[in-house]
Design a protein around this motif. Structure first.
Motif, PDB file in Angstrom:
ATOM      1  N   HIS A   1     -19.324  10.102   4.576  1.00  0.00           N
ATOM      2  CA  HIS A   1     -18.455  11.177   5.041  1.00  0.00           C
ATOM      3  C   HIS A   1     -18.825  11.604   6.461  1.00  0.00           C
ATOM      4  N   GLN A   2     -20.095  11.614   6.786  1.00  0.00           N
ATOM      5  CA  GLN A   2     -20.517  11.970   8.138  1.00  0.00           C
ATOM      6  C   GLN A   2     -19.982  10.973   9.151  1.00  0.00           C
ATOM      7  N   HIS A   3     -20.024   9.695   8.818  1.00  0.00           N
ATOM      8  CA  HIS A   3     -19.476   8.673   9.710  1.00  0.00           C
ATOM      9  C   HIS A   3     -17.956   8.824   9.845  1.00  0.00           C
ATOM     10  N   VAL A   4     -17.303   9.150   8.739  1.00  0.00           N
ATOM     11  CA  VAL A   4     -15.852   9.378   8.769  1.00  0.00           C
ATOM     12  C   VAL A   4     -15.522  10.553   9.685  1.00  0.00           C
ATOM     13  N   THR A   5     -16.286  11.624   9.592  1.00  0.00           N
ATOM     14  CA  THR A   5     -16.061  12.806  10.419  1.00  0.00           C
ATOM     15  C   THR A   5     -16.159  12.479  11.901  1.00  0.00           C
ATOM     16  N   GLU A   6     -17.161  11.707  12.260  1.00  0.00           N
ATOM     17  CA  GLU A   6     -17.320  11.302  13.668  1.00  0.00           C
ATOM     18  C   GLU A   6     -16.179  10.385  14.103  1.00  0.00           C
ATOM     19  N   ALA A   7     -15.796   9.465  13.228  1.00  0.00           N
ATOM     20  CA  ALA A   7     -14.713   8.538  13.557  1.00  0.00           C
ATOM     21  C   ALA A   7     -13.373   9.253  13.674  1.00  0.00           C
ATOM     22  N   ALA A   8     -13.150  10.270  12.837  1.00  0.00           N
ATOM     23  CA  ALA A   8     -11.890  11.014  12.875  1.00  0.00           C
ATOM     24  C   ALA A   8     -11.703  11.700  14.224  1.00  0.00           C
TER      25      ALA A   8
ATOM     26  N   LEU B   1      -9.533  -0.004   8.891  1.00  0.00           N
ATOM     27  CA  LEU B   1     -10.594   0.902   8.459  1.00  0.00           C
ATOM     28  C   LEU B   1     -11.699   0.182   7.687  1.00  0.00           C
ATOM     29  N   LYS B   2     -11.361  -0.876   6.982  1.00  0.00           N
ATOM     30  CA  LYS B   2     -12.414  -1.657   6.324  1.00  0.00           C
ATOM     31  C   LYS B   2     -13.260  -2.376   7.372  1.00  0.00           C
ATOM     32  N   TRP B   3     -12.611  -2.795   8.456  1.00  0.00           N
ATOM     33  CA  TRP B   3     -13.387  -3.381   9.561  1.00  0.00           C
ATOM     34  C   TRP B   3     -14.287  -2.327  10.200  1.00  0.00           C
ATOM     35  N   TRP B   4     -13.736  -1.140  10.437  1.00  0.00           N
ATOM     36  CA  TRP B   4     -14.547  -0.045  10.989  1.00  0.00           C
ATOM     37  C   TRP B   4     -15.752   0.216  10.109  1.00  0.00           C
ATOM     38  N   ARG B   5     -15.539   0.268   8.795  1.00  0.00           N
ATOM     39  CA  ARG B   5     -16.654   0.512   7.877  1.00  0.00           C
ATOM     40  C   ARG B   5     -17.699  -0.605   7.980  1.00  0.00           C
ATOM     41  N   ARG B   6     -17.254  -1.819   8.139  1.00  0.00           N
ATOM     42  CA  ARG B   6     -18.172  -2.952   8.182  1.00  0.00           C
ATOM     43  C   ARG B   6     -19.095  -2.889   9.395  1.00  0.00           C
ATOM     44  N   ILE B   7     -18.566  -2.432  10.533  1.00  0.00           N
ATOM     45  CA  ILE B   7     -19.375  -2.456  11.754  1.00  0.00           C
ATOM     46  C   ILE B   7     -20.106  -1.137  12.008  1.00  0.00           C
ATOM     47  N   THR B   8     -19.798  -0.087  11.234  1.00  0.00           N
ATOM     48  CA  THR B   8     -20.363   1.230  11.515  1.00  0.00           C
ATOM     49  C   THR B   8     -21.835   1.321  11.128  1.00  0.00           C
ATOM     50  N   TYR B   9     -22.177   0.904   9.924  1.00  0.00           N
ATOM     51  CA  TYR B   9     -23.573   0.950   9.494  1.00  0.00           C
ATOM     52  C   TYR B   9     -23.768  -0.002   8.320  1.00  0.00           C
ATOM     53  N   SER B  10     -24.996  -0.458   8.147  1.00  0.00           N
ATOM     54  CA  SER B  10     -25.297  -1.413   7.075  1.00  0.00           C
ATOM     55  C   SER B  10     -26.036  -0.776   5.902  1.00  0.00           C
TER      56      SER B  10
ATOM     57  N   ILE C   1      -9.649  12.230   4.754  1.00  0.00           N
ATOM     58  CA  ILE C   1     -10.921  12.017   4.059  1.00  0.00           C
ATOM     59  C   ILE C   1     -11.922  13.086   4.485  1.00  0.00           C
ATOM     60  N   ARG C   2     -11.993  13.353   5.777  1.00  0.00           N
ATOM     61  CA  ARG C   2     -12.907  14.375   6.301  1.00  0.00           C
ATOM     62  C   ARG C   2     -12.625  15.737   5.675  1.00  0.00           C
ATOM     63  N   ASP C   3     -11.369  16.145   5.661  1.00  0.00           N
ATOM     64  CA  ASP C   3     -11.015  17.493   5.228  1.00  0.00           C
ATOM     65  C   ASP C   3     -11.029  17.667   3.711  1.00  0.00           C
ATOM     66  N   GLU C   4     -10.560  16.653   2.982  1.00  0.00           N
ATOM     67  CA  GLU C   4     -10.430  16.788   1.530  1.00  0.00           C
ATOM     68  C   GLU C   4     -11.763  16.671   0.798  1.00  0.00           C
ATOM     69  N   TYR C   5     -12.730  15.991   1.392  1.00  0.00           N
ATOM     70  CA  TYR C   5     -13.962  15.698   0.662  1.00  0.00           C
ATOM     71  C   TYR C   5     -15.208  16.298   1.307  1.00  0.00           C
ATOM     72  N   VAL C   6     -15.027  17.241   2.218  1.00  0.00           N
ATOM     73  CA  VAL C   6     -16.177  17.848   2.887  1.00  0.00           C
ATOM     74  C   VAL C   6     -17.077  18.587   1.894  1.00  0.00           C
ATOM     75  N   GLY C   7     -16.481  19.227   0.900  1.00  0.00           N
ATOM     76  CA  GLY C   7     -17.272  19.952  -0.088  1.00  0.00           C
ATOM     77  C   GLY C   7     -18.187  19.028  -0.881  1.00  0.00           C
ATOM     78  N   TYR C   8     -17.672  17.879  -1.277  1.00  0.00           N
ATOM     79  CA  TYR C   8     -18.492  16.905  -1.996  1.00  0.00           C
ATOM     80  C   TYR C   8     -19.660  16.435  -1.131  1.00  0.00           C
TER      81      TYR C   8
ATOM     82  N   VAL D   1      -4.494   5.281  10.842  1.00  0.00           N
ATOM     83  CA  VAL D   1      -5.952   5.318  10.954  1.00  0.00           C
ATOM     84  C   VAL D   1      -6.422   6.739  11.219  1.00  0.00           C
ATOM     85  N   THR D   2      -5.793   7.398  12.179  1.00  0.00           N
ATOM     86  CA  THR D   2      -6.200   8.751  12.573  1.00  0.00           C
ATOM     87  C   THR D   2      -6.031   9.748  11.440  1.00  0.00           C
ATOM     88  N   ARG D   3      -4.853   9.775  10.840  1.00  0.00           N
ATOM     89  CA  ARG D   3      -4.582  10.771   9.803  1.00  0.00           C
ATOM     90  C   ARG D   3      -5.340  10.487   8.509  1.00  0.00           C
ATOM     91  N   THR D   4      -5.595   9.225   8.218  1.00  0.00           N
ATOM     92  CA  THR D   4      -6.376   8.892   7.024  1.00  0.00           C
ATOM     93  C   THR D   4      -7.813   9.366   7.172  1.00  0.00           C
TER      94      THR D   4
END
Length: 201
Positions: A141-148, A57-66, A102-109, A95-98
């Motif tokens: 969070h938007q990137h996480v939602t798409e990745a999930a 997931l840290k690799w995913w974060r690195r390549i997703t956006y700068s 993140i998507r579900d628990e922090y959507v309000g924030y 990876v999938t459940r994490t």
């Protein structure tokens, strides 16, 4: 003498250390040994898959956006640790459940463009996300939602080629391309561990 030295050493290892914070110009508590211990325990509870989930997931974060730059690095790792379930049986499941947690628990924030308080494992009064803006967290969070959604589709797919292509889309060229046929022995649900090797170091 030796007994006293051993006692003092044990006490030192069990207590936080103080390091200078340049921004606030104050001494701040930190407890790296407790963070290491927490990671070992978490990895054991995750059937030894947790460390590789973090790498993936840290690799995913690195390549997703700068941009924006944050969150990245340890704050992302900390969030993964908070959200990764203990009972995972593979890196792909982790990876999938994490991502879904993140998507579900922090959507309000994210909707309010606020940053959650994530307490440090070694120094609970410290907020790991202290320096991350609400706007940056909302983008993350938007990137996480798409990745999930993509990870769930890859994990649930019974089509080997489709699953591999979805993982490839998520992790980039470091993940092997889809096999030419389902007879090549590739198991997408298990082989997400490919992204956690030295090529992603």
């Amino acid at each position: 003498f030796w007994l006293r030295a051993l006692k003092e050493q044990a006490q030192w290892k069990s207590e936080p250390l103080y390091i200078p914070d340049i921004e606030s110009q104050q001494w701040q508590r930190t407890h790296p040994l407790e963070q290491i211990r927490w990671t070992w325990d978490k990895n054991a509870r995750c059937n030894k898959h947790y460390v590789n989930v973090v790498k993936a997931l840290k690799w995913w974060r690195r390549i997703t956006y700068s941009e924006p730059k944050y969150p990245k690095g340890y704050p992302v790792e900390h969030l993964i640790g908070v959200c990764c379930p203990d009972d995972i049986t593979s890196v792909a499941e982790g990876v999938t459940r994490t991502l879904e947690t993140i998507r579900d628990e922090y959507v309000g924030y994210a909707l309010l463009e606020q940053t959650p308080f994530l307490k440090d494992h070694g120094v609970p009064e410290h907020d790991v996300f202290k320096r991350i803006s609400g706007k940056d967290f909302a983008i993350f969070h938007q990137h996480v939602t798409e990745a999930a959604s993509k990870a769930r589709a890859a994990y649930d797919s019974d089509d080997v080629s489709e699953s591999a292509q979805l993982w490839h889309d998520l992790f980039g060229d470091k993940f092997p391309p889809p096999p030419k046929s389902s007879k090549e022995g590739f198991s997408p649900r298990k082989d997400v561990s490919v992204v956690t090797g030295s090529r992603f170091a």
